[in-house]
Design an enzyme around this catalytic site. Structure first.
Site, PDB file in Angstrom:
ATOM      1  N   LYS A 107       0.796  -1.224   0.000  1.00  9.86           N
ATOM      2  CA  LYS A 107       0.000   0.000   0.000  1.00  9.86           C
ATOM      3  C   LYS A 107       0.826   1.271   0.000  1.00  9.86           C
ATOM      4  CE  LYS A 107      -3.911   0.423   0.429  1.00  9.86           C
ATOM      5  NZ  LYS A 107      -4.750   0.267   1.633  1.00  9.86           N
ATOM      6  N   GLU A 159      -6.753  12.483   2.790  1.00  9.23           N
ATOM      7  CA  GLU A 159      -7.853  11.982   3.621  1.00  9.23           C
ATOM      8  C   GLU A 159      -8.018  12.813   4.897  1.00  9.23           C
ATOM      9  OE1 GLU A 159      -7.914   7.367   3.578  1.00  9.23           O
ATOM     10  OE2 GLU A 159      -5.942   8.011   2.914  1.00  9.23           O
TER      11      GLU A 159
END
Ligand code: ARG
Length: 449
Positions: A279, A286
């Site tokens: 990832k 965010e």
């Protein structure tokens, strides 16, 4: 220490002291001292205190101002105003007791917060200006990169990536304007309002106002100590700017997904997963989106704080500072972070689908005299016919056009390359590099004003 006590027989408990005291206001220190210097000068000038006393008090206040970093707050200081008066007492002795002549903490705090937010607004305008400049630069570099616009998150028309990014520059320009406007409205002095209805002393409110470079003394003393719309306005400015950043943040999250694959964020601005080795997460984006929620909450908080307060000052108002400082700090750090995020970004968006040319074809038909509604219907039919045949508009042939209607012309096929459509003239400056450059010029003019 507290600035009161005469009418009390017993001591305040620790619980009361801890619960009612404020430490969030410590950042007001330089503004509190600045306000006091102006106040003392006026007290001396009007003869309310002697010129010698005024000089000594001013000397002590200047000492504090010159050594702000060394200022030590004590747990027992009820708030910043108390801390300054306590420190002044340590420096000049009992004379410090004259500082509060003709003044209350109610008008004092209303002044301090105005001075603080006036400066903060200028800082936010400067940060937003850099943000607009960063977007202009990025837009200039992507003025020829074709993308689809989206409405309802479905591909709509072709434009350039630069044009898409400039939408955020214009939002930031309005955010700048909002901060400047609200700074103008808050630039009036509450000093002289005292606790609620002024003072019997011959204060010169104009002198203080001029010394602090404010526009005028506030005409109504209850309004001066009891109103916080200037704080609410500032919080809204923060919230709206955060929401603008949040919309871009949301797009960056979507664009960096494997499914979209429009952008790659730099390593320096990405984060990893403790569990999933592959990832690379867009956490800055965010968190901007998440923190926009908390600043929206600040708008509700600052409005709710005022809504049921009888005039004039009530201690509830002490909470205004936590709220506005949270909103402002959050925006300041988000602006810094999003600029960093965009400085290392690489764009590789896929070109827009051929269907984004559908309206252009209909408009070409309009130019040949076909009513728009009819053209809309026929191009829709063409798209449907191809779709039923598992083909895209890109694969349309002259035979397909003829099969739909003879008002469609073979020349319409040339319009189907969406990249082409960026270079076609467009009255709304909405597509290719020329449009982007025109907007960049307009933005530059704006920033120069
Ligand atoms: N710390 C207080 C505030 O921020 C200052 C004003 C206190 N006034 C009072 N009457 N207790 O609101």
């Amino acid at each position: 220490m507290t600035l009161w006590g005469g009418r009390f027989g017993g001591e305040m408990s620790d619980i009361t002291r801890r619960f009612t005291g404020d430490t969030s206001d410590r950042r007001l220190l330089p503004f509190d001292v600045e306000g006091s210097i102006a106040h003392v000068a006026m007290l001396g000038k009007t003869g309310i205190i002697t010129a010698e006393d005024a000089d000594i008090l001013t000397g002590g206040l200047r000492d504090i101002l010159d050594t702000l970093d060394e200022f030590e707050f004590q747990d027992t200081d009820e708030d910043v105003h108390t801390a300054v008066e306590r420190r002044l007492g340590e420096l000049v002795g009992d004379l410090a007791g004259k500082l509060h002549t003709g003044r209350s903490r109610n008008d004092q705090v209303a002044l301090d917060l105005r001075l603080y937010l006036r400066t903060a607004a200028a800082e936010r305008v400067a940060q937003l200006r850099s943000w607009v400049e960063a977007l202009m630069k990025l837009a200039g570099a992507t003025a020829d990169v074709p993308i689809a616009t989206y409405t309802h998150l479905q591909q709509a028309q072709a434009t350039s990536l630069g044009n898409h990014l400039l939408a955020y520059a214009w939002m930031a320009v309005r955010d700048m304007g909002r901060f400047s406007d609200c700074a103008l409205r808050m630039n009036e002095s509450p000093l002289g309002a005292g606790a609620s209805a002024g003072s019997t002393l011959p204060l010169d409110r104009d002198a203080v106002t001029t010394a602090l470079e404010m526009d005028r003394p506030m005409p109504n003393t209850l309004d001066a100590v009891g109103s916080r719309d200037f704080v609410a306005e500032y919080v809204f400015c923060c919230a709206q700017a955060m929401v603008h950043l949040s919309r871009l943040a949301e797009e960056l999250v979507i664009w960096s997904s494997k499914e979209f694959g429009w952008v790659s964020l730099g390593d320096e601005v990405s984060t990893g997963s403790s569990a999933l080795p592959h990832k690379r997460n867009p956490d800055i984006a965010e968190l901007i989106r998440g923190r926009a929620a908390t600043v929206s909450g600040d708008v509700t908080a600052i409005l709710s704080l005022q809504k049921a307060l009888p005039l004039a000052y009530n201690r509830d108002l002490q909470e205004d500072k936590r709220i506005v400082f949270h909103a402002d700090d959050t925006l300041a750090s988000a602006l810094e972070a999003i600029a960093a995020l965009l400085s290392g970004i690489e764009f590789s968006p896929p070109g827009p689908g051929a269907e984004t040319s559908a309206l252009d074809i209909a408009e070409a038909m309009v130019e040949r005299g076909v009513p728009f509604r009819q053209a809309h219907l026929l191009v829709g039919r063409l798209v449907k016919m191809l779709e039923d045949d598992d083909r895209s508009l890109q694969q349309a042939t002259t035979a397909d056009l003829a099969a739909v209607d003879d008002s469609l012309s073979p020349s319409d096929l040339e319009l189907i390359d969406p990249t082409n459509s960026l270079s076609r003239p467009n009255a709304s400056k909405s597509r290719g590099s020329q449009a982007v450059r025109a907007q960049i010029d307009a933005l530059r003019d704006f920033l120069q004003e």
